[in-house]
Design a protein around this motif. Structure first.
Motif, PDB file in Angstrom:
ATOM      1  N   GLN A 243       0.840  -1.198   0.000  1.00 21.32           N
ATOM      2  CA  GLN A 243       0.000   0.000   0.000  1.00 21.32           C
ATOM      3  C   GLN A 243       0.881   1.256   0.000  1.00 21.32           C
ATOM      4  OE1 GLN A 243      -3.930  -0.480   2.201  1.00 21.32           O
ATOM      5  NE2 GLN A 243      -2.534  -1.494   3.631  1.00 21.32           N
ATOM      6  N   ASP A 244       0.500   2.215  -0.809  1.00 28.21           N
ATOM      7  CA  ASP A 244       1.266   3.463  -0.868  1.00 28.21           C
ATOM      8  C   ASP A 244       1.134   4.273   0.410  1.00 28.21           C
ATOM      9  OD1 ASP A 244       2.101   2.894  -3.443  1.00 28.21           O
ATOM     10  OD2 ASP A 244       0.425   3.962  -4.371  1.00 28.21           O
ATOM     11  N   SER A 245      -0.052   4.220   1.033  1.00 21.35           N
ATOM     12  CA  SER A 245      -0.350   5.118   2.144  1.00 21.35           C
ATOM     13  C   SER A 245      -0.131   4.506   3.518  1.00 21.35           C
ATOM     14  CB  SER A 245      -1.795   5.610   2.045  1.00 21.35           C
ATOM     15  OG  SER A 245      -2.684   4.499   2.054  1.00 21.35           O
ATOM     16  N   ASP A 246       0.117   3.188   3.575  1.00 18.72           N
ATOM     17  CA  ASP A 246       0.251   2.551   4.884  1.00 18.72           C
ATOM     18  C   ASP A 246       0.991   1.232   4.727  1.00 18.72           C
ATOM     19  OD1 ASP A 246      -0.024   2.050   7.609  1.00 18.72           O
ATOM     20  OD2 ASP A 246      -2.103   2.722   7.656  1.00 18.72           O
ATOM     21  N   PRO A 252      -8.100   0.906   6.192  1.00 18.19           N
ATOM     22  CA  PRO A 252      -8.569   2.287   6.207  1.00 18.19           C
ATOM     23  C   PRO A 252      -9.707   2.424   7.214  1.00 18.19           C
ATOM     24  CG  PRO A 252      -9.626   1.129   4.426  1.00 18.19           C
ATOM     25  CD  PRO A 252      -8.681   0.138   5.071  1.00 18.19           C
TER      26      PRO A 252
END
Length: 264
Positions: A243-246, A252
């Motif tokens: 995952q790019d964000s986490d 999420p």
């Protein structure tokens, strides 16, 4: 193939018995790299569950909270896999509160399709069964009674269940917007189960969780007629890596619903 639900039950009951042996005595607490607490009960319970799953289903990979923390992450690409949290609600466990759980789930095609949530200190378990979900009353480590459970229809009073240790302003704002009139605070994945058995209507979670925290309870909720959706109204999915964000397996924000409502 072995009866998966029986394997889940046997593993959860044995792991729960081990966890209770620590709960009733001194609890040694250390901290992982992310500063979350961990105990010997977490590690030993996970080993018990892994052994049950490996004997019955040697070809299905297992993602466990403690094994991932130790850097052991099997390849789950395009495969069914198990998600295990041997002691969800470690803070509740350490503080001698009863709402901690043993969680085991099977994920297929990104969805949790089978699972069990066992709260050994409360003597209750919730699990998926063919065609639905059920609540088990457990006495001295043995199932004494089983009853079918189902999400309730929308009534005049909207009840929410939320995290005891991780509530947030976003959660409070969401509950106000959808008209929640009653609220219960509970630890661990029992929040999903309270919605599944018709005690509550919605479980909003805007703080960070990991897939092993949620998969088993989410499976029970879906089997009982509920849904678990991200804030964009898509279903919460599992097996989220790269995952790019986490980090891998991080969730999420999501909302567990007994019945879908208009978006606030």
């Amino acid at each position: 193939m072995a009866d998966m639900q029986q394997v889940f039950l046997d593993a959860a009951l044995e792991a729960g018995s081990l966890v209770m042996s620590f709960y009733e005595n001194d609890i040694d607490v250390t901290h992982k790299d992310d500063q979350s607490p961990v105990t010997a009960a977490d590690e030993k319970a996970e080993a018990i569950i892994f052994a049950h799953l490996a004997r019955a289903f040697p070809d299905i990979p297992v993602i466990g909270e403690e094994s991932v923390a130790a850097g052991v992450v099997p390849d789950i690409t395009a495969r069914a896999f198990f998600l295990v949290d041997p002691l969800d609600g470690t803070k509740e466990f350490i503080n001698r509160r009863e709402d901690f759980t043993v969680n085991i789930a099977l994920v297929e095609n990104g969805a949790p399709v089978a699972g069990i949530v066992y709260a050994p200190a409360k003597g209750v378990a919730y699990r998926t069964i063919a065609g639905g979900a059920e609540k088990l009353i457990v006495t001295d480590g043995v199932v004494a009674r089983a009853e079918a459970i189902r999400c309730r229809p929308r009534g005049e009073i909207l009840t929410a269940v939320a995290s005891r240790s991780h509530n947030s302003p976003e959660t409070e704002d969401f509950m106000r917007k959808i008209g929640v009139t009653d609220f219960t605070s509970v630890g661990s994945s029992l929040k999903f189960c309270l919605v599944a058995e018709g005690v509550a209507d919605v479980y909003p979670r805007f703080g960070r969780t990991m897939e092993w925290d949620t998969a088993a309870g989410d499976a029970v909720l879906r089997a009982a007629g509920g849904t678990t959706a991200c804030t964009d109204n898509t279903a919460l999915s599992y097996g989220k890596t790269k995952q790019d964000s986490d980090s891998d397996f991080a969730n999420p924000p999501f909302i567990g619903w007994a019945h879908r409502l208009p978006r606030p």
